[in-house]
Design a protein around this motif. Structure first.
Motif, short mmCIF file in Angstrom:
data_model
loop_
_atom_site.label_atom_id
_atom_site.label_comp_id
_atom_site.label_asym_id
_atom_site.label_seq_id
_atom_site.Cartn_x
_atom_site.Cartn_y
_atom_site.Cartn_z
N SER A 1 0.85 -1.19 0.00
CA SER A 1 0.00 0.00 0.00
C SER A 1 0.89 1.24 0.00
N LEU A 2 0.99 1.90 -1.17
CA LEU A 2 1.90 3.02 -1.35
C LEU A 2 1.16 4.23 -1.91
N LYS A 3 1.90 5.30 -2.14
CA LYS A 3 1.38 6.49 -2.83
C LYS A 3 2.27 6.75 -4.04
N ASN A 4 1.65 7.21 -5.13
CA ASN A 4 2.46 7.59 -6.29
C ASN A 4 2.94 9.02 -6.15
N ILE A 5 3.63 9.53 -7.16
CA ILE A 5 4.23 10.85 -7.07
C ILE A 5 3.18 11.95 -6.93
N GLY A 6 1.95 11.65 -7.35
CA GLY A 6 0.85 12.60 -7.16
C GLY A 6 0.11 12.42 -5.85
N LEU A 7 0.65 11.51 -5.00
CA LEU A 7 0.14 11.20 -3.67
C LEU A 7 -1.21 10.46 -3.70
N ALA A 8 -1.54 9.86 -4.83
CA ALA A 8 -2.73 9.00 -4.89
C ALA A 8 -2.38 7.63 -4.33
N ASP A 9 -3.31 7.00 -3.64
CA ASP A 9 -3.09 5.67 -3.09
C ASP A 9 -3.01 4.64 -4.22
N VAL A 10 -2.01 3.75 -4.11
CA VAL A 10 -1.87 2.68 -5.10
C VAL A 10 -1.55 1.38 -4.38
N GLN A 11 -1.95 0.28 -4.97
CA GLN A 11 -1.57 -1.05 -4.49
C GLN A 11 -0.55 -1.59 -5.48
N PHE A 12 0.71 -1.54 -5.08
CA PHE A 12 1.78 -1.94 -5.99
C PHE A 12 2.04 -3.44 -5.90
N LYS A 13 2.08 -4.08 -7.09
CA LYS A 13 2.48 -5.48 -7.21
C LYS A 13 3.49 -5.58 -8.33
N LEU A 14 4.46 -6.46 -8.15
CA LEU A 14 5.50 -6.62 -9.15
C LEU A 14 4.92 -7.08 -10.49
N SER A 15 3.83 -7.81 -10.43
CA SER A 15 3.22 -8.34 -11.66
C SER A 15 2.71 -7.22 -12.58
N SER A 16 2.57 -6.00 -12.01
CA SER A 16 2.12 -4.88 -12.83
C SER A 16 3.21 -4.42 -13.80
N LEU A 17 4.43 -4.93 -13.61
CA LEU A 17 5.55 -4.56 -14.47
C LEU A 17 5.94 -5.74 -15.36
N ASN A 18 4.93 -6.45 -15.88
CA ASN A 18 5.20 -7.70 -16.59
C ASN A 18 5.88 -7.52 -17.94
N ASN A 19 6.09 -6.28 -18.37
CA ASN A 19 6.83 -6.05 -19.61
C ASN A 19 8.33 -5.93 -19.38
N SER A 20 8.73 -6.01 -18.11
CA SER A 20 10.15 -5.84 -17.77
C SER A 20 10.76 -7.18 -17.40
N LYS A 21 11.94 -7.47 -17.95
CA LYS A 21 12.64 -8.71 -17.63
C LYS A 21 13.39 -8.61 -16.31
N TYR A 22 13.88 -7.40 -16.02
CA TYR A 22 14.66 -7.18 -14.79
C TYR A 22 14.22 -5.87 -14.17
N ILE A 23 13.99 -5.90 -12.86
CA ILE A 23 13.53 -4.72 -12.13
C ILE A 23 14.44 -4.50 -10.92
N LEU A 24 14.92 -3.29 -10.77
CA LEU A 24 15.68 -2.91 -9.58
C LEU A 24 14.71 -2.24 -8.61
#
Length: 374
Positions: free
Chosen positions: A244-267
């Motif tokens: 449970s995080l906030k984005n740069i605009g301070l809106a609430d977001v539920q971040f999951k790694l699966s949302s970045l499924n176009n990326s092979k490697y994530i730091l």
């Protein structure tokens, strides 16, 4: 028969008397017989008392049945600590409330004599040659073989990359010593110590070295507790975590790694806006990100800034040109659940959510991506 009993009784009294006399002369035999240890400390400390701790490691690693703290007054420059004989060698620190911690030392049992000046911030521990335990001798050998010099270089390092480099050299030295001395408690306590100061984050080298310890050491609570913590780190996966995080605009977001499924490697990068080491490291990601962002690489920076620092967080991102994905874990609520307490902490993960490496240096990240994505 009566004379025989009298002779046996007389011999027993004589033997007990000789044992007590011998122990009074050497202290060692008598102390062991009483199941106690004694540390006699000479000091020039200006405080009224000194404390002795089991190496200041995390309490979760220690045997809960064993005393955690010894504190005694200084009398004529001498402090005496006494306690029940530990079931195995223990690494200790001496604490002067005004100066801080001394160097580390080991006791096994019996009597140990040492000195720590604490005058002019001198925290060096000198153990009397005739009172050194077997484990103390092993520890001093490892220090001579490079542990002291590596730690000195690490303490003077100017960058996160340098500190990590020296940490790897130090850890390798400890594991090499363990490989040659599987029954030594020195590597076990050093692993506990450095694991504690690393905020108990997963250390692959430590984890893979645990089977090297002898069966005797594997029976101890210290070993079992460290092994459990390492296993927890090994099993750590961010793949299925929903934060449970906030984005740069301070809106609430539920971040999951699966949302970045176009990326092979994530730091995944945990930081905060007033973190000096973070701000030294993050600019190094800019050219790497510019080169690989369109071919399967992504960076997600998660800040643990406090509510009062949110504007600072936004300003630094814009001013420094950190043009990747940013989220705010306000006040570090989610991060604490993952036992992340030191910053920066980074995880390079693949598209399956598997951790490739923790705290990979920017140079190593560049080499890795060039092999995988060029």
């Amino acid at each position: 028969m009566k004379n025989s009993k009298i002779v046996r009784k007389s011999l027993m009294i004589t033997m007990i008397s000789l044992t007590i006399f011998s122990c009074k002369e050497s202290n060692c035999e008598f102390e062991i017989a009483k199941n106690e240890f004694e540390v006699v400390l000479k000091t020039e400390s200006k405080t009224d008392s000194l404390s002795m701790y089991p190496s200041f490691v995390s309490k979760k690693f220690l045997d809960s049945t064993y005393t955690m703290l010894f504190k005694e007054p200084i009398q004529n420059g001498i402090v005496k600590f006494k306690g029940d004989k530990p079931s195995h060698p223990v690494m200790f620190d001496i604490l002067d409330d005004n100066i801080g911690l001394s160097d580390k030392f080991f006791i096994d049992n019996g009597s140990t004599e040492l000195s720590v000046s604490f005058l002019n911030e001198d925290t060096k521990v000198i153990v009397s040659d005739n009172k050194k335990s077997k484990t103390q001798k092993e520890y001093e050998l490892l220090k001579r073989e490079g542990l002291d010099s590596i730690e000195n270089l690490r303490s003077k390092a100017d960058s996160v990359d340098e500190r990590r480099k020296f940490s790897i050299i130090r850890d390798t030295l400890i594991v090499d010593f363990l490989n040659e001395n599987p029954n030594s408690y020195v590597p076990l306590w050093l692993i506990a110590n450095y694991f504690s100061f690393g905020s108990q984050q997963y250390n692959k080298l430590y984890d893979e070295s645990m089977p090297l310890f002898s069966n005797e050491i594997k029976k101890t609570e210290l070993f079992k507790n460290i092994e459990t913590s390492l296993k927890e780190g090994r099993d750590f996966s961010i793949q299925n975590k929903e934060l449970s995080l906030k984005n740069i605009g301070l809106a609430d977001v539920q971040f999951k790694l699966s949302s970045l499924n176009n990326s092979k490697y994530i730091l995944i990068d945990f930081w905060f806006s007033n973190c000096g080491p973070c701000l030294l490291e993050m600019p190094k990601y800019i050219p790497i990100y510019e080169k690989y962002k369109g071919v399967g690489f992504e960076i997600v920076s998660i800040s643990v800034d406090k509510s009062s620092k949110i504007e600072d967080w936004k300003t630094i991102i814009n001013e420094k040109g950190f043009n990747w994905i940013h989220y705010l874990d306000e006040n570090g609520v989610e991060t604490k659940k993952m036992n992340i307490n030191s910053f920066p902490t980074t995880f390079l993960v693949n598209d399956e959510g598997e951790i490739i490496e923790k705290n990979m240096t920017s140079e190593k990240l560049k080499r890795f991506l060039s092999l995988k994505l060029d």
